[in-house]
Design a protein around this motif. Sequence first.
Motif, PDB file in Angstrom:
ATOM      1  N   ASP A 191      -9.492   1.070   7.318  1.00 25.24           N
ATOM      2  CA  ASP A 191      -8.332   0.096   7.217  1.00 25.24           C
ATOM      3  C   ASP A 191      -8.427  -1.140   7.785  1.00 25.24           C
ATOM      4  OD1 ASP A 191      -5.985   1.306   5.960  1.00 25.24           O
ATOM      5  OD2 ASP A 191      -5.614   2.645   7.440  1.00 25.24           O
ATOM      6  N   SER A 216      -0.931   6.530  -2.135  1.00 18.32           N
ATOM      7  CA  SER A 216      -2.281   7.094  -1.406  1.00 18.32           C
ATOM      8  C   SER A 216      -2.391   8.331  -0.808  1.00 18.32           C
ATOM      9  CB  SER A 216      -2.355   5.861   0.015  1.00 18.32           C
ATOM     10  OG  SER A 216      -2.129   4.815  -0.310  1.00 18.32           O
ATOM     11  N   ASP A 263       0.971  -1.069  -0.143  1.00 18.51           N
ATOM     12  CA  ASP A 263      -0.070  -0.012  -0.037  1.00 18.51           C
ATOM     13  C   ASP A 263       0.756   1.277  -0.086  1.00 18.51           C
ATOM     14  OD1 ASP A 263      -1.286   2.431   1.196  1.00 18.51           O
ATOM     15  OD2 ASP A 263      -2.847   0.604   1.984  1.00 18.51           O
ATOM     16  N   GLN A 271       2.008   8.065  11.219  1.00 23.12           N
ATOM     17  CA  GLN A 271       0.883   7.145  11.435  1.00 23.12           C
ATOM     18  C   GLN A 271       1.197   5.853  12.106  1.00 23.12           C
ATOM     19  OE1 GLN A 271      -1.964   7.111   7.952  1.00 23.12           O
ATOM     20  NE2 GLN A 271      -1.202   8.956   7.461  1.00 23.12           N
ATOM     21  N   ASN A 305      -4.701  11.921  -0.925  1.00 25.70           N
ATOM     22  CA  ASN A 305      -6.137  12.448  -0.607  1.00 25.70           C
ATOM     23  C   ASN A 305      -6.708  13.140  -2.029  1.00 25.70           C
ATOM     24  OD1 ASN A 305      -6.156  11.023   1.842  1.00 25.70           O
ATOM     25  ND2 ASN A 305      -4.886  12.863   2.398  1.00 25.70           N
ATOM     26  N   TYR A 345     -11.440   6.450   9.590  1.00 22.76           N
ATOM     27  CA  TYR A 345     -10.060   6.263   8.899  1.00 22.76           C
ATOM     28  C   TYR A 345      -9.530   4.484   9.342  1.00 22.76           C
ATOM     29  CZ  TYR A 345      -5.206   6.394   7.256  1.00 22.76           C
ATOM     30  OH  TYR A 345      -3.896   6.443   6.630  1.00 22.76           O
TER      31      TYR A 345
HETATM   32  N1  ARG Z   1      -4.415   8.849   2.275  1.00 24.48           N
HETATM   33  C1  ARG Z   1      -3.496   8.636   3.672  1.00 24.48           C
HETATM   34  C2  ARG Z   1      -2.821  10.056   3.895  1.00 24.48           C
HETATM   35  O1  ARG Z   1      -2.588  10.781   2.811  1.00 24.48           O
HETATM   36  C3  ARG Z   1      -2.679   7.619   3.283  1.00 24.48           C
HETATM   37  C4  ARG Z   1      -3.478   6.382   3.313  1.00 24.48           C
HETATM   38  C5  ARG Z   1      -2.391   5.212   3.444  1.00 24.48           C
HETATM   39  N2  ARG Z   1      -2.842   3.848   3.444  1.00 24.48           N
HETATM   40  C6  ARG Z   1      -3.744   3.413   4.413  1.00 24.48           C
HETATM   41  N3  ARG Z   1      -4.056   2.121   4.311  1.00 24.48           N
HETATM   42  N4  ARG Z   1      -3.949   3.827   5.684  1.00 24.48           N
HETATM   43  O2  ARG Z   1      -2.241  10.083   4.893  1.00 24.48           O
END
Ligand code: ARG
Length: 589
Positions: A320, A124, A121, A344, A126, A316
């Motif tokens: 996940d 990613s 992954d 994260q 937004n 979120y």
């Molecule tokens: N969209 C998220 C961001 O910009 C990252 C996602 C990462 N992948 C996941 N499966 N949470 O912070």
Amino acid sequence: MKPLLQQLKARFSAALSAAFGPDATTDPLLAATSDPKFGDYQCNVALSLARPLAQKPRQIAEQIVAHLDVADLCEPPKIAGPGFINLTLSRSYLEAQLLQIQSDERLGISLVEKPQMVVVDFSSPNIAKEMHVGHLRSTIIGESLARILEFVGHQVLRLNHVGDWGTQFGMLIAHLQDVHPEALTTADTLDLGDLVSLYRAAKKRFDEDEAFKERAHQKVVALQSGDPAARQVWKLLCDQSRREFQVIYDLLDVHLQERGESFYEPFLPGIVQELDELGLLVENQGALCVFLEGFTNREGEPLPLIIQKADGGYNYATTDLASIRYRVREDQGDRLIYVVDAGQSLHFQQVFGVARKAGWLPESVEATHVPFGLVLGEDGKKLRTRSGETVRLQDLLDEAIVRARADLESRLQEREIDEPEDFKTQVAQRVGLSAVKYADLSQNRTSSYGFSFDKMLSLKGNTAPYMLYAYARVQSIGREGGIDFAGPDFAALRGKTPVSLDEPTELALAKHLLGFGDVLYQVADDLLPNRLCQHLFELSQKYNQFYENCPVLKAEEPIRSSRLMLCDTVARTLKLGLSLLSISVLERM
Ligand code: ARG
């Protein structure tokens, strides 16, 4: 052939069980040495076995060596100090191996014995927000890890978990209704630049205006409950963002399959229900949460993972969890990798913990958060534009190309030559993009790194231009000697031209070439691409030392052919290694 370190480890394991019985199959603690004084590899296992075996480490080392069968690979093993076992690869072995890797497309690197299904992954970003340098790291590191895992033989599913389902859509739809109603129904009325400023404006209203906030909220509800008008705008916005992200992916030669947050939407109620049935859900101020042991906030109070908010919305984390379940059950993943910023970490610890508890992530499946640090500006703070905004990825890449072009122009001017326009464009583009990628990959990803165009574009040091130059230099030897390394005549010589390692620099270079497979296997394991960068950098340095000491074109046969073969193997290793970092070489630059 199996990477060297692996072969040696297997020999040690056999010696250990022959000497001390079949139970003595501990990790042989074998590693490449950094100082040639201690040979090429050193084994420290005798020291760690001293206590369990109640013997002196030196005695243990002697017994291991008595049973160790490495005569085909090494000089006779030496015991040093309290009980280290030092191995030095033998010249005849190195020469035979080089002959073997010459004739192999994969440079003699075998595929893993147990291929896994690995889900990576990465990237990613937004939707409706711009891709920024944080996403750059994820994109570059993720792409490289995917390439390395594939090369060693795993099956890799590259997933782009785009944020396409957050509250940002409620605000945006409500705001567009007021300022750009036509954009709600017509494609392409905005570009991503507009979208980002619209998002900022919408966010401001959202924070300041209660009535707007309420409207935005209703839009989210409408979207999530499948209202056709809301869905239509959502789709338009996503399509638009997607196209603009693709421009960057094409530029960076990055390949991803989009499976955004919205994909998991239908599974979210099931996630809540299953957690409830398992008795894991606790109501906390109206929200449904899971409390895991060992997670506390700063005050030492238990820290919840919120699964469903008081207003019924999902989080979120919920998405996940659904994605983990899906990647295990449907994609049959053996290993789940998440290339996401270090900020994260807690999120992933909690999500993995809950998924384990719920049985969605069985012990047989490994889940790893691959964290990375920040990109810092020259002032040591988070990289920003002069006006304090987040730097757009596109601008950053454009600037790298412009600067690489300027460097090239000045080099050409110094040498008082000119080149055709398409050559200059190609070199500038490759060097610029490679420099950005390499600067990122060559750092240990867990730390933050300082972004500096000057450093990354420098022809000296551990940089992309240095590596590309080393490759081009080999090619120039070919041109000078009228040898076409890429042609069929030379290809026919590979595997048939003996390499003779007479000089110390040749020997050192050969050893380094043969360590390439081990490095790739190690990166596939610990997911640190900087190891590969370091290996290639050292290869270029060793090549330069060889080149300074050993004439190639001016040498007599058969040395000339032997050295040309070494040059060719270096170039092929660089080309392959760089391609695994998504960097393509230049024949000339
Ligand atoms: N969209 C998220 C961001 O910009 C990252 C996602 C990462 N992948 C996941 N499966 N949470 O912070």
